[in-house]
Design a protein around this motif. Structure first.
Motif: not given
Length: 496
Positions: A103-127
């Motif tokens: 929604r924020r405009g970051y590319p999201v690869n389909d393969s990332m949907l099947f990983l078991d990890e914590r929810a992505a944090d946009p702030k960490k990406i921006d930082d």
């Protein structure tokens, strides 16, 4: 609202239903067991309350206690459905996090949907993106830039696969290339000998390898362009400069990188899988084959394929520090698509062990890097990288209770072999021996070459394997007198 075919709201409702079923499974178990138990008590001897073995097992099992060993349906569903509910909640949170990134405009690869990890944090990406970009205008002062780079490396290490992939997707090639230039330059500034620049090799491999293992396949090309050091060079090898291996006669043209079609393993691990081809690293490959013979599970446990197709191999460095080296899946290949590096019989694990060693050993040395950096050395030097333990030179005497004049005594070597050690031997660089040796050894015998010990015959001969493989290069059986004349430098290392 669905995201790439997944509806988080419906999945959440399903998870709640499963949790509710799990909570009621204990009561259902007790009620069903009570009905069957009472029915059994009222039936004539010899008759059963149910013909279904699973239901008959519930007779008398009024309280489901899976933690005491009773793992029967439906009571056991209490724990299983609860675990499933917890896992689904975690995966739904991750899905919603990726949806927010999109929604924020970051590319999201389909393969990332099947990983078991914590929810992505946009702030960490921006930082992370901001800190990478800020490097280009930073004055690192008199102490160098290592502290700043360690901080960013730690930040990148802590990102999830989804977060890191977004960083690599969004970062400009210029920012990534500048970061690579900083982390790979460890020279002092010239202003003071006490400043610290770049990242040490082991720390650099840890960071770049960790990133390479996480990112999506679509970003591997961009990553490799920004960080070319993750690929060991082959242009400094004899195979490249001379067009082949002048010992075993294999030739090539048009060496390039290409992904193999074979899996990591075809049928487990065996020393017979190891086939040195065109690189001159028999000293390492002989040790690898000997280790595969002694402990195939250790070899198998030391390599893994990551979800994005990259491969990680367990390696120790010269100081005994344990690490996983991650590399791209492509291998040195000739123009016909034939691998020229060490390979297996329908499997690729030997090639990746060799590639990881070309990365680790070259970075630890002061000379050449890549595949050229591992050509021509002493077999005992490979042991620390394969096992984390030092190799031992048996010619020094005393190790096996053998004197210096009996340093090649086959009975002593058998004692070491039978104790579980990996043994290697070498041949002298002597042209006369190349021309004058037992014809029955052809074409397995070669001077200036390393071999591994496969075993001993009942009549006391030592059986030596050529790391060129068993296809066309049969093991040779050697007497004591022949060993004294044609072989030298017996060395050993322990299997962990």
């Amino acid at each position: 609202m669905s995201f790439r075919g997944f509806d988080a709201a419906k999945l959440t409702a399903l998870a709640k239903d499963l949790d509710a079923l799990g909570q009621n499974s204990g009561r259902l178990h007790s009620q069903l067991a009570t009905v069957l138990t009472v029915a059994q008590q009222n039936l004539p001897p010899g008759q059963q309350a149910s013909r279904d073995p699973a239901l008959q097992d519930l007779v008398g099992d009024l309280v489901p206690m899976p933690f005491f060993g009773r793992r029967r349906l439906p009571g056991v569903l209490g724990g299983e459905l609860s675990d499933m509910h917890t896992s689904m909640k975690r995966r739904i949170a991750q899905l919603e996090g990726l949806q927010e990134l999109a929604r924020r405009g970051y590319p999201v690869n389909d393969s990332m949907l099947f990983l078991d990890e914590r929810a992505a944090d946009p702030k960490k990406i921006d930082d992370a993106l901001s800190h990478l970009k800020a490097l280009r205008g930073t004055d690192f002062g008199m102490n160098g830039n290592r502290d700043d780079l360690e901080k960013i490396a730690g930040e990148l290490d802590g990102l999830t696969a989804g977060e890191l992939d977004a960083v690599i997707s969004k970062a400009s090639p210029e920012d990534l290339a500048f970061y690579n230039a900083l982390v790979t330059c460890t020279d002092d500034s010239g202003w003071t000998p006490f400043d610290h620049n770049g990242l040490p090799d082991s720390r650099l491999r840890q960071t770049l390898g960790g990133m390479l293992a996480k990112i999506s396949p679509e970003n591997i090309g961009k990553f490799q362009t920004a960080f070319p050091g993750i690929q060991p060079t082959f242009t400094n090898t004899g195979a490249y400069e001379e067009g082949g291996n002048n010992q075993n006669g294999q030739t090539n043209s048009g060496i390039h990188w290409a992904p193999p079609s074979d899996p990591l393993f075809n049928n487990g691990v065996s020393a017979d899988d190891v086939n040195q081809r065109q690189f001159g690293d028999c000293w390492y490959v002989a040790s690898l084959a000997g280790l595969a013979q002694k402990d195939p599970q250790f070899i198998q446990d030391g390599i893994k394929q990551n979800p994005n197709g990259t491969v990680s191999v367990r390696v120790w460095d010269k100081n005994g520090n344990y690490q996983w080296i991650t590399m791209t899946a492509d291998l040195p290949t000739d123009q016909n698509g034939t691998p020229i590096s060490t390979y297996g019989n329908g499997e690729t694990w030997p090639a990746y062990y060799e590639k990881a060693f070309a990365i680790a050993y070259a970075d630890d040395g002061d000379g050449e890097r890549g595949y050229g950096g591992i050509e021509g050395d002493d077999p005992k030097k490979s042991a620390p990288y394969l096992t984390g333990q030092e190799g031992q030179d048996l010619e020094s005497g005393g190790f096996l209770g053998i004197g210096k004049h009996d340093d090649k005594d086959l009975s002593a070597l058998k004692k070491a072999f039978d104790s579980g050690k990996v043994l290697t031997v070498s041949t002298p660089n002597d042209e006369s021996l190349a021309k004058n040796h037992p014809k029955s050894w052809e074409p397995s015998y070669c001077t200036n070459h390393a071999y591994y010990v496969r075993g001993f015959t009942d009549d006391g001969k030592i059986i030596l394997g050529n790391p060129w493989g068993t296809s066309g290069y049969k093991p040779i059986a050697v007497t004591q007198d022949e060993f004294n004349k044609y072989f030298q430098s017996p060395e050993a290392f322990d299997v962990p």
